[in-house]
Write an enzyme that holds these catalytic residues in place. Structure first.
Site, PDB file in Angstrom:
ATOM      1  N   ASP A 429       1.062  -1.230  -0.070  1.00  0.00           N
ATOM      2  CA  ASP A 429      -0.060  -0.017   0.114  1.00  0.00           C
ATOM      3  C   ASP A 429       0.947   1.339   0.007  1.00  0.00           C
ATOM      4  O   ASP A 429       1.708   1.499   0.892  1.00  0.00           O
ATOM      5  CB  ASP A 429      -0.754   0.033   1.249  1.00  0.00           C
ATOM      6  CG  ASP A 429      -1.986   1.067   1.190  1.00  0.00           C
ATOM      7  OD1 ASP A 429      -2.972   1.071   0.340  1.00  0.00           O
ATOM      8  OD2 ASP A 429      -1.790   2.059   2.244  1.00  0.00           O
ATOM      9  N   GLU A 458       1.305  -0.606  -5.294  1.00  0.00           N
ATOM     10  CA  GLU A 458       0.093  -0.021  -5.337  1.00  0.00           C
ATOM     11  C   GLU A 458       0.413   1.546  -5.342  1.00  0.00           C
ATOM     12  O   GLU A 458       0.230   2.338  -4.306  1.00  0.00           O
ATOM     13  CB  GLU A 458      -0.924  -0.440  -4.296  1.00  0.00           C
ATOM     14  CG  GLU A 458      -2.393   0.314  -4.483  1.00  0.00           C
ATOM     15  CD  GLU A 458      -2.565   1.455  -3.477  1.00  0.00           C
ATOM     16  OE1 GLU A 458      -3.671   2.075  -3.470  1.00  0.00           O
ATOM     17  OE2 GLU A 458      -1.682   1.780  -2.449  1.00  0.00           O
TER      18      GLU A 458
END
EC number: 2.4.99.16
Length: 696
Positions: A429, A458
């Site tokens: 993330d 990401e």
């Protein structure tokens, strides 16, 4: 350090040399140091491709990939060159090599196949080929009618060298000696050397000098004098096969329960595996599964007030129950999670975890390592922000801390713990908010213990930042696909991904939506648009994913004026009707089956866009050996469109007037086409796409 005038050329071997000279106003000789190069090495090697940042980073591949290498290789004068591509796996003791071919304008090319996972290195070596140059000279002089007796004697000396490199002695073998035991090559070479020295057999000698036999021996036993080897060695990081071809399904395990109002568990997720695997997915990605903090816990729709019983955001990681190496107790135990991984493996699926390097104020790190967080002037810790977004329930980790080494080691420990649980895929993330050097180190360190570990970046951010993360070790990367909608936008973006330098290191993973992003293009809930966006993701990229039940059921209602979902699953437990199916779920299952059965869809860079007379119809060819697919999509989700598609038959070996059959793998229909231009018509309310397999 050498001055710029004497700096060694990168592609040259190093050697020391001095030469006498006399200054203009001196009577005694002095010595001047020459550049540290091999003065007899004449070949220049430059503009090697693929090469990332001067060899700083490896390119990426999976087993079975063909690595095509090119370079500019040339020398002074008119001599012929020999150029070899050298390559090896780290397990190999020495280089394997293959001859490079002249492509034109001093550009040379060759290729090799990476056969197994791990690191390969490759480089190029070139030298002046005196034997080929000599043979070329012979051709020219003979054609001009010149007598070449002297040249043949020089050729005999070259053949003596061939004999030595073939393992023989240039002295004639004694009668009754070892000659009978010599190889056929040595016997032939001895005869050739004797022939070149025998003036009475001049015509025969000339014929042999110009023959393919001489050329054959010259290539088999090359002279290789004063070679130039390209430096630095270049690298290929070969990941396992799933890095090249994967199909992701994201779900929140707390929303996996079949009973409304109940918190889902890992056992509930296990019950969904037959359904998810049956749709053709092989990676089950779970957002964070760790304990969730209570301090500043968010409520429904990101409310700063959390009502009693609201579960909080999984990204607010950590409580008194533990942090990134602990499991949220309402989901189950570590043993339950390991069991999920084992059961998923029975369906040829892997479970991917989500690494979010951030903490709830209740995370153990906040008490044990306060130095890992940035403090305000009043001593309090600043919560995370991405203006205008605020994350009051999250502390960002401060990577500029004086204690950064222990921070890095702790994060490595966390991933090794996950590896011990059986995790081999990690979605990261927001990696773009952490240092590049950290990721390069961490990924390399983890892969020492778990070489089959894959990392997905990401990062929806600036292009160069996304590219740098890929270079530093991420196997997959999120992309801008979510925001590329028109035919022109798609073709421009895919050309950048698959035809430029990015194709060597940036593996795109296409997602139509994510649990963070509800794009404007889908907020109308128009079914054909969902079909189109899904289908292009699944056929343009060999790696793609969907945000599970939300996307399947075409959830689309936005949070007002934002690219986010109303009633987002990040903030609440959702109940999904796991038995519900629709046109999209049918298309997903069918397309995934076609992906598994057709090798052309298991690669990304094998893409050729076709000319179409209609500006909304996009057509692209994907091939893998004899598997040849022509994919046609109507990007206009509201109107029927028709046009003529130009099939690149010259690329397929089909004659201009030749008929051929195309088989639509979605509908089962067969069509007979002829020549380049053929008619297509697509109604978005029926089926806005074709997958034609070209058959003959």
């Amino acid at each position: 350090m050498n001055s710029p005038k004497t700096a060694p050329a990168r592609s040259r071997s190093k050697a020391s040399a001095v030469a006498p000279t006399v200054s203009a106003d001196a009577t005694l000789p002095v010595t001047v140091a020459l550049p540290l190069i091999d003065g007899q090495s004449r070949v220049v090697i430059e503009r090697v491709s693929p090469e990332l940042d001067g060899g700083r980073f490896p390119i990426k591949a999976v087993p079975g990939d063909v690595i095509a290498v090119e370079a500019d290789v040339f020398a002074d004068g008119h001599d012929y060159l020999s150029v070899r591509l050298l390559y090896k796996h780290t397990d190999d003791e020495s280089y394997r090599e293959t001859a490079m071919a002249l492509l034109g304008n001093d550009r040379w090319g060759a290729s090799f196949v990476v056969e197994k996972q791990g690191r390969y290195t490759y480089t190029i070596e070139g030298w002046v080929d005196h034997l080929a140059s000599w043979q070329h000279e012979i051709h020219l002089k003979v054609a001009d009618g010149q007598r070449i007796t002297s040249e043949l004697l020089a050729g005999a000396q070259y053949v003596d060298g061939l004999i030595r490199r073939a393992g023989g002695d240039t002295k004639p073998a004694r009668k009754g000696g070892k000659a009978a035991d010599e190889s056929a090559d040595l016997k032939a070479l001895r005869e050739m050397a004797a022939l070149f020295r025998d003036e009475s057999r001049y015509d025969e000698a000339v014929s042999v000098a110009e023959s393919d036999q001489f050329t054959f021996f010259a290539k088999r036993y090359p002279e290789r004098q004063h070679p130039t080897r390209y430096s630095p060695e270049l690298g290929v990081e070969v990941d396992r096969a799933r890095a090249g071809f994967s199909t992701w399904y994201c779900l929140f395990p707390r929303s996996a329960a079949r009973e409304e109002g109940k918190h889902g568990t890992f056992r509930d997720v296990e019950a969904l595996l037959p359904r998810i695997a049956g749709m053709g997915f092989d990676v089950l990605y779970l957002p964070p599964i760790h304990p969730i903090g209570m301090a500043h816990r968010k409520g429904k729709n990101n409310s700063v007030i959390c009502q009693p019983g609201e579960p909080g955001v999984p990204y607010g990681i950590g409580s008194e129950l533990g942090g990134h190496d602990a499991i949220h107790p309402e989901l189950g135990t570590v043993e339950d999670f390991k069991h999920l991984i084992a059961i998923a493996a029975n369906y040829d699926m892997e479970v991917a975890m989500d690494l979010a390097i951030q903490c709830s104020p209740d995370h153990p790190w906040a008490k044990e390592h306060p130095e890992w967080f940035k403090k305000r002037p009043d001593g309090s810790i600043q919560y995370a922000e991405n203006p205008p977004k605020k994350y009051q329930d999250i502390y960002p980790v401060y990577f500029e801390t004086e204690d950064w080494q222990n921070l890095w080691l702790e994060l490595k420990r966390i991933l090794l713990v996950w590896g011990s649980w059986g995790v081999r895929i990690v979605r990261v993330d927001n990696p773009h908010t952490k240092p590049f050097a950290f990721w390069e180190w961490l990924i390399a360190e983890v892969k020492k213990e778990y070489p089959d570990m894959l990392f997905l970046s990401e990062a929806f951010t600036k292009p160069k930042v996304m590219q740098e993360l890929a270079k530093r070790g991420f196997a997959h990367s999120y992309t801008y696909y979510t925001w590329r909608n028109t035919k022109a936008e798609m073709q421009e973006y895919l050309t950048e991904l698959t035809q430029g330098e990015m194709r060597h290191y940036f593996r795109p993973n296409f997602w139509p939506t994510t649990h963070d992003i509800n794009p404007y293009s889908l907020q109308g809930g128009h079914e054909p648009q969902f079909l189109i966006r899904y289908f292009m993701a699944a056929t343009l990229s060999s790696n793609y994913g969907i945000y599970g039940p939300s996307f399947e059921l075409m959830e689309h209602v936005p949070f007002p004026n934002k690219e986010e979902f109303l009633n987002s699953e990040k903030y609440e437990i959702r109940y999904w009707d796991w038995n519900k199916t629709n046109k999209l779920t049918y298309l997903i299952g069918l397309t995934n089956r076609i992906r598994r059965e057709n090798a052309a869809l298991q690669q990304t860079n094998n893409l050729t866009f076709c000319t179409v007379s209609d500006d909304a119809i996009m057509a692209y060819l994907k091939t893998a050996a004899s598997n040849r697919l022509l994919i046609v999509v109507n990007t206009d989700a509201y109107q029927r469109r028709a046009g003529m598609v130009q099939v690149p038959i010259w690329q397929l070996g089909i004659g201009g007037d030749e008929s051929y059959q195309v088989h639509d793998l979605l509908t089962g229909a067969y069509y007979t086409w002829k020549g380049e231009w053929n008619y297509v018509e697509l109604d978005p309310y029926v089926l806005p796409m074709h997958i034609f397999r070209i058959e003959r």
